[in-house]
Design a protein around this motif. Structure first.
Motif, short mmCIF file in Angstrom:
data_model
loop_
_atom_site.label_atom_id
_atom_site.label_comp_id
_atom_site.label_asym_id
_atom_site.label_seq_id
_atom_site.Cartn_x
_atom_site.Cartn_y
_atom_site.Cartn_z
N PRO A 102 0.97 -1.07 -0.14
CA PRO A 102 0.06 0.05 -0.09
C PRO A 102 0.95 1.18 -0.18
O PRO A 102 2.26 1.18 0.23
CB PRO A 102 -0.79 -0.15 1.36
CG PRO A 102 0.03 -0.90 2.10
CD PRO A 102 0.62 -2.00 1.21
N PRO A 103 0.28 2.49 -0.18
CA PRO A 103 0.90 3.64 -0.02
C PRO A 103 1.63 3.84 1.09
O PRO A 103 1.02 3.74 2.02
CB PRO A 103 -0.07 4.69 -0.57
CG PRO A 103 -1.03 3.96 -1.21
CD PRO A 103 -1.04 2.49 -0.55
N PRO A 104 2.98 4.10 1.16
CA PRO A 104 3.65 4.43 2.49
C PRO A 104 3.10 5.50 3.12
O PRO A 104 3.02 5.45 4.47
CB PRO A 104 5.09 4.10 2.23
CG PRO A 104 5.28 3.35 0.99
CD PRO A 104 3.94 3.90 0.19
N VAL A 105 2.80 6.41 2.47
CA VAL A 105 2.38 7.76 3.07
C VAL A 105 1.29 8.41 2.06
O VAL A 105 1.27 8.14 0.99
CB VAL A 105 3.50 8.97 2.93
CG1 VAL A 105 3.05 10.26 3.24
CG2 VAL A 105 4.76 8.39 3.94
N LEU A 106 0.23 8.84 2.86
CA LEU A 106 -0.79 9.49 2.04
C LEU A 106 -1.15 10.90 2.52
O LEU A 106 -0.88 11.35 3.65
CB LEU A 106 -2.08 8.72 2.57
CG LEU A 106 -2.55 7.52 2.02
CD1 LEU A 106 -3.75 6.99 2.49
CD2 LEU A 106 -2.54 7.27 0.30
#
Length: 380
Positions: A102-106
């Motif tokens: 998944p995206p590490p940072v949103l």
């Protein structure tokens, strides 16, 4: 150094995307250790600029250009009201955390509570037919009115129609961008983006501020759209389209996929028909979607149907879920219940129709959420 700073610094290094980020975490356990101990085998594969940035970081640490960029980026986010969510944060969307890499940072603009609602993605062609646009608006309005957040990509065509339908239905909608959250793309939908924010929705991206909308960004965006959602509804799509990619990603992520059939003479229906042949659920109304999602979408809830007498422990569990989906571990921490007792309580409330299972956790059903709202009103 905290996990968010280390994660942003790692992702700032050209050549380290989500795939390599998660490979590093598999080896080192946390982003801080990964940043400090970047292996030579990986370093040698990175562009010269990234290698130079990392060596400078090792020498200067907090005074390095890499860390300075992170601090400036976080300051810019704070200034314009953008919230940063690290994958290790409790507020990180539970369903999105379940997907592969998944995206590490949103980056998030708007209301974080909107991410805790059960989400349905509605996607489709940019050059949709009038019937396709009407279907997108109608399905979005009905699903939003029933308590789902409508998630889409803010593109022209079906995406924009779905966002507008959700707003017309008095619900919440979430836009996932293939650009930075400070650069709305396409520009034509800037006013729509502001409506989404003013109506309690959110705009999110995994890309840094100032990132332009490049073609390579959209497959990454599409995996977020499907990853956030319980299911994906395809309204219209050609056989080769980004919308069809989103639907395929949803299947890979073990999400439900729905498709609206169309005329055999409409080229924009071919993608939907292809998915139906591959096993997607054919839908004609929003009521066709409910049974496939474990009953999370129910009939309108009245005071009579919502009223359930709960004991103290059951009420504590319902209260813990009021803020959005929670994992078993989070519920155990929130309630102080042992694993056996917690599972028994969850089963009782599930049988009452107050909560439902999700991949990796539980959330309140429409009826359960209505119980909370009615209880709050009774106390005021």
């Amino acid at each position: 150094m905290e996990a968010l700073t280390a994660s942003m610094a790692l992702l700032r290094l050209e050549g380290i995307g989500p795939a390599r980020y998660w490979q590093l975490l598999e080896n080192f356990g946390c982003p801080v250790q990964a940043l400090q101990q970047l292996p030579n085998t990986l370093l040698s594969k990175l562009p010269a600029r990234a290698q130079s940035q990392w060596y400078e970081f090792i020498r200067l640490q907090a005074q390095s250009t890499l860390v300075s960029w992170v601090e400036e980026e976080r300051a810019r986010c704070a200034e314009i009201g953008v919230r940063l969510l690290c994958c290790s944060d409790a507020d990180y969307p539970i369903l999105l955390a379940e997907i592969s890499r998944p995206p590490p940072v949103l980056y998030l603009r708007g209301c974080i509570e909107s991410l805790r609602l059960p989400q349905i993605a509605i996607v489709g062609a940019r050059r949709a037919t009038t019937a396709g646009l009407d279907n997108a608006r109608a399905f979005a309005a009905e699903l939003a009115g029933a308590g789902f957040a409508i998630t889409s990509g803010l593109a022209l065509g079906v995406d924009a129609a779905a966002h507008r339908g959700a707003l017309q239905g008095g619900g919440v909608t979430i836009a996932v961008l293939g650009s930075g959250v400070d650069l709305i793309y396409p520009m034509h939908n800037r006013d729509l983006a502001e409506e989404i924010l003013s109506s309690g929705g959110a705009i999110i991206s995994e890309l840094p501020l100032g990132s332009s909308a490049e073609a390579k960004n959209f497959p990454r965006r599409n995996r977020i759209i499907s990853g956030l959602s319980l299911g994906v509804l395809l309204v219209e799509a050609a056989l080769r389209s980004g919308s069809l990619i989103t639907a395929r990603l949803a299947l890979e992520q073990n999400r439900e996929v729905f498709a609206i059939p169309g005329s055999i003479h409409n080229p924009m229906a071919k993608g939907c028909h292809h998915l139906i042949r591959q096993g997607a659920t054919l839908v004609e109304t929003s009521n066709d979607i409910a049974p496939e999602l474990g009953g999370l979408l129910s009939e309108p809830v009245t005071r009579e149907t919502a009223q359930v007498v709960l004991d103290i422990r059951q009420q504590a569990l319902v209260d813990a879920l009021a803020g959005g989906p929670r994992s078993i571990e989070q519920l155990a921490r929130d309630t102080g219940e042992g694993s056996g007792e917690l599972m028994a309580l969850l089963l009782q409330l599930e049988l009452e129709g107050l909560l439902g299972q999700l991949p990796g956790g539980y959330q309140l059903t429409t009826r359960g959420a209505a119980c909370c709202r009615l209880a709050e009103k009774d106390q005021t």
